[in-house]
Motif scaffolding. Structure first.
Motif, mmCIF file in Angstrom:
data_model
loop_
_atom_site.group_PDB
_atom_site.id
_atom_site.type_symbol
_atom_site.label_atom_id
_atom_site.label_comp_id
_atom_site.label_asym_id
_atom_site.label_seq_id
_atom_site.Cartn_x
_atom_site.Cartn_y
_atom_site.Cartn_z
ATOM 1 N N VAL A 199 28.442 166.651 118.687
ATOM 2 C CA VAL A 199 28.181 167.119 120.043
ATOM 3 C C VAL A 199 29.370 167.914 120.581
ATOM 4 O O VAL A 199 29.213 169.018 121.107
ATOM 5 N N THR A 200 30.556 167.347 120.475
ATOM 6 C CA THR A 200 31.737 168.032 121.017
ATOM 7 C C THR A 200 32.014 169.331 120.274
ATOM 8 O O THR A 200 32.479 170.317 120.863
ATOM 9 N N ASN A 201 31.717 169.366 118.981
ATOM 10 C CA ASN A 201 31.920 170.589 118.206
ATOM 11 C C ASN A 201 30.975 171.698 118.662
ATOM 12 O O ASN A 201 31.375 172.865 118.798
ATOM 13 N N VAL A 202 29.706 171.334 118.928
ATOM 14 C CA VAL A 202 28.753 172.334 119.413
ATOM 15 C C VAL A 202 29.193 172.858 120.777
ATOM 16 O O VAL A 202 29.175 174.069 121.035
ATOM 17 N N LEU A 203 29.610 171.969 121.665
ATOM 18 C CA LEU A 203 30.058 172.409 122.988
ATOM 19 C C LEU A 203 31.280 173.320 122.870
ATOM 20 O O LEU A 203 31.404 174.319 123.596
ATOM 21 N N TYR A 204 32.172 172.998 121.943
ATOM 22 C CA TYR A 204 33.357 173.834 121.737
ATOM 23 C C TYR A 204 32.960 175.224 121.250
ATOM 24 O O TYR A 204 33.481 176.249 121.734
ATOM 25 N N ARG A 205 32.009 175.281 120.319
ATOM 26 C CA ARG A 205 31.596 176.571 119.773
ATOM 27 C C ARG A 205 30.878 177.433 120.808
ATOM 28 O O ARG A 205 30.848 178.657 120.690
ATOM 29 N N HIS A 206 30.308 176.785 121.808
ATOM 30 C CA HIS A 206 29.661 177.538 122.896
ATOM 31 C C HIS A 206 30.644 177.815 124.035
ATOM 32 O O HIS A 206 30.225 178.233 125.121
ATOM 33 N N ASP A 207 31.930 177.544 123.774
ATOM 34 C CA ASP A 207 33.000 177.835 124.740
ATOM 35 C C ASP A 207 32.820 177.056 126.048
ATOM 36 O O ASP A 207 33.039 177.576 127.141
ATOM 37 N N LEU A 208 32.439 175.778 125.910
ATOM 38 C CA LEU A 208 32.223 174.923 127.075
ATOM 39 C C LEU A 208 33.340 173.887 127.169
ATOM 40 O O LEU A 208 33.836 173.394 126.143
ATOM 41 N N ASN A 209 33.709 173.541 128.375
ATOM 42 C CA ASN A 209 34.815 172.622 128.613
ATOM 43 C C ASN A 209 34.285 171.243 128.989
ATOM 44 O O ASN A 209 33.560 171.094 129.981
ATOM 45 N N ILE A 210 34.650 170.225 128.203
ATOM 46 C CA ILE A 210 34.231 168.852 128.481
ATOM 47 C C ILE A 210 35.138 168.267 129.561
ATOM 48 O O ILE A 210 36.359 168.244 129.423
ATOM 49 N N ILE A 211 34.518 167.788 130.642
ATOM 50 C CA ILE A 211 35.261 167.207 131.757
ATOM 51 C C ILE A 211 35.379 165.699 131.599
ATOM 52 O O ILE A 211 36.418 165.109 131.880
ATOM 53 N N ARG B 200 27.097 160.012 127.510
ATOM 54 C CA ARG B 200 27.001 160.887 128.680
ATOM 55 C C ARG B 200 28.189 161.834 128.639
ATOM 56 O O ARG B 200 29.343 161.397 128.658
ATOM 57 N N THR B 201 27.911 163.135 128.591
ATOM 58 C CA THR B 201 28.961 164.136 128.505
ATOM 59 C C THR B 201 28.825 165.112 129.662
ATOM 60 O O THR B 201 27.790 165.780 129.806
ATOM 61 N N GLU B 202 29.858 165.189 130.481
ATOM 62 C CA GLU B 202 29.871 166.121 131.604
ATOM 63 C C GLU B 202 30.730 167.317 131.206
ATOM 64 O O GLU B 202 31.869 167.157 130.756
ATOM 65 N N PHE B 203 30.169 168.533 131.363
ATOM 66 C CA PHE B 203 30.905 169.716 130.929
ATOM 67 C C PHE B 203 30.633 170.877 131.878
ATOM 68 O O PHE B 203 29.737 170.823 132.723
ATOM 69 N N GLU B 204 31.423 171.934 131.722
ATOM 70 C CA GLU B 204 31.256 173.117 132.566
ATOM 71 C C GLU B 204 31.415 174.373 131.729
ATOM 72 O O GLU B 204 32.026 174.365 130.658
ATOM 73 N N GLY B 205 30.847 175.465 132.233
ATOM 74 C CA GLY B 205 30.950 176.747 131.550
ATOM 75 C C GLY B 205 29.652 177.520 131.642
ATOM 76 O O GLY B 205 28.664 177.058 132.208
ATOM 77 N N THR B 206 29.656 178.706 131.056
ATOM 78 C CA THR B 206 28.482 179.574 131.037
ATOM 79 C C THR B 206 27.794 179.445 129.673
ATOM 80 O O THR B 206 28.453 179.554 128.640
ATOM 81 N N PHE B 207 26.485 179.226 129.696
ATOM 82 C CA PHE B 207 25.786 179.024 128.428
ATOM 83 C C PHE B 207 24.314 179.337 128.578
ATOM 84 O O PHE B 207 23.775 179.417 129.680
ATOM 85 N N ASN B 208 23.672 179.512 127.439
ATOM 86 C CA ASN B 208 22.233 179.689 127.375
ATOM 87 C C ASN B 208 21.612 178.341 127.040
ATOM 88 O O ASN B 208 21.902 177.757 125.988
ATOM 89 N N THR B 209 20.769 177.828 127.924
ATOM 90 C CA THR B 209 20.223 176.484 127.782
ATOM 91 C C THR B 209 19.466 176.300 126.476
ATOM 92 O O THR B 209 19.701 175.341 125.723
ATOM 93 N N ASP B 210 18.543 177.209 126.173
ATOM 94 C CA ASP B 210 17.726 177.065 124.968
ATOM 95 C C ASP B 210 18.580 177.120 123.706
ATOM 96 O O ASP B 210 18.371 176.343 122.761
ATOM 97 N N ALA B 211 19.561 178.035 123.691
ATOM 98 C CA ALA B 211 20.411 178.169 122.510
ATOM 99 C C ALA B 211 21.265 176.919 122.308
ATOM 100 O O ALA B 211 21.446 176.447 121.174
ATOM 101 N N LEU B 212 21.791 176.368 123.394
ATOM 102 C CA LEU B 212 22.629 175.176 123.287
ATOM 103 C C LEU B 212 21.834 173.983 122.777
ATOM 104 O O LEU B 212 22.270 173.275 121.859
ATOM 105 N N LEU B 213 20.661 173.744 123.337
ATOM 106 C CA LEU B 213 19.847 172.610 122.903
ATOM 107 C C LEU B 213 19.396 172.777 121.457
ATOM 108 O O LEU B 213 19.382 171.806 120.684
ATOM 109 N N ALA B 214 19.043 173.998 121.080
ATOM 110 C CA ALA B 214 18.620 174.238 119.697
ATOM 111 C C ALA B 214 19.764 173.961 118.733
ATOM 112 O O ALA B 214 19.562 173.353 117.666
ATOM 113 N N ASP B 215 20.961 174.379 119.086
ATOM 114 C CA ASP B 215 22.132 174.153 118.237
ATOM 115 C C ASP B 215 22.419 172.655 118.103
ATOM 116 O O ASP B 215 22.708 172.155 117.011
ATOM 117 N N LEU B 216 22.331 171.938 119.213
ATOM 118 C CA LEU B 216 22.562 170.490 119.181
ATOM 119 C C LEU B 216 21.555 169.796 118.263
ATOM 120 O O LEU B 216 21.910 168.917 117.464
#
Length: 279
Positions: free
Chosen positions: A23-35, A50-66
């Motif tokens: 999970v954290t690796n996918v968020l990192y690759r999408h340039d998202l910051n885990i809070i 439960r992971t709280e994060f911030e940044g700009t992302f495409n919802t469908d692409a992120l969920l598909a990658d996860l």
């Protein structure tokens, strides 16, 4: 669709090696910051995170990658970190409703109160002070199902994410509950599972208890037996009458309800069978 905001990723399923890493690796690759991140593995081997994060992302692409990185059986929910829209149901008692309205007025509730619905008009003057719509939906002359149909018609105006039963003293039918699965939060005036149903302080007094309490729980089709979100207690003794216990219990009730709602509205509660896992 592109989002620029804080989000909360909720994940649960069978425990496996490397879940946190994936999970954290996918968020990192999408340039998202885990809070903030919380996780828990139950004795039965179920994983919750439960992971709280911030940044700009495409919802469908992120969920598909996860989903490509995680094993089968994992459930994912992605929620924006925002206030929840709620409707409060009440009967005649003011203490829990008043506490919620004050918290709402001072932006401490993590929710927007869209309306208050009651089967009596006793609390309308209180609600009107806060500029919130009040709907008097009487149960007189109606079957339980007819009364609930009238409430559902009112709720359809607002489409709330959650219902809060702030001392709503009517038992809901399965048909009504099924409209809001795991989205109805109730405050019960006893330390469940003890003293379910009506007059719990009278029951507690007759048993000579040394503590009284309150329980906030999700509503299901079994009376006062839904997953427990939060509880608290207060010491009493043989000098307390049933009326004294009820008066003391009001403070516990409103505190427990507000604590539970903060957890629910911040997406910290998972339902696992008839248990609530709080992260």
């Amino acid at each position: 669709m592109t989002d620029i905001t804080k989000h909360i990723l909720l994940m649960d399923g069978p425990d496996n090696k490397g879940l946190i890493y994936h999970v954290t690796n996918v968020l990192y690759r999408h340039d998202l910051n885990i809070i903030h991140n919380d996780e828990y593995v139950s004795p039965g081997g179920r994983f919750f995170m439960r992971t709280e994060f911030e940044g700009t992302f495409n919802t469908d692409a992120l969920l598909a990658d996860l989903k490509t990185q995680l094993p089968e059986g994992i459930t994912l929910r992605l929620n924006p970190k925002k206030k929840k829209n709620i409707v409060v149901l009440v009967t005649k008692e003011h203490h829990c409703l008043g506490d919620l309205l004050i918290r709402y007025a001072f932006d401490e509730l993590d929710a927007d109160v869209l309306a208050v619905i009651s089967n009596y008009n006793v609390l309308q003057p209180l609600v009107s002070k806060f500029g919130i719509p009040f709907h008097y939906v009487s149960h007189e002359g109606k079957t339980r199902e007819q009364h609930e149909e009238a409430i559902l018609r009112t709720l359809a105006i607002y489409e709330p994410e959650y219902l809060v039963l702030a001392k709503y003293m009517r038992v809901l039918t399965p048909g009504f509950v099924n409209h809001f699965p795991n989205r109805i939060v109730n405050i019960h005036h006893s330390f469940l599972p003890a003293f379910v149903g009506a007059n719990p302080y009278r029951q507690a007094y007759e048993r000579g208890v040394k503590i009284i309490g309150a329980t906030a729980h999700f509503v299901n089709n079994d009376l006062d037996e839904g997953p427990i979100i939060a509880q608290n207690v207060k010491d009493v003794n043989h000098r307390h009458s049933a009326a004294d216990m009820a008066a003391e219990g009001k403070d516990v009730e409103k505190i427990v309800l507000s604590q539970a709602l903060k957890l629910v509205f911040n997406d910290r509660v998972f339902i696992s069978g008839n248990r609530a896992v709080v992260l």
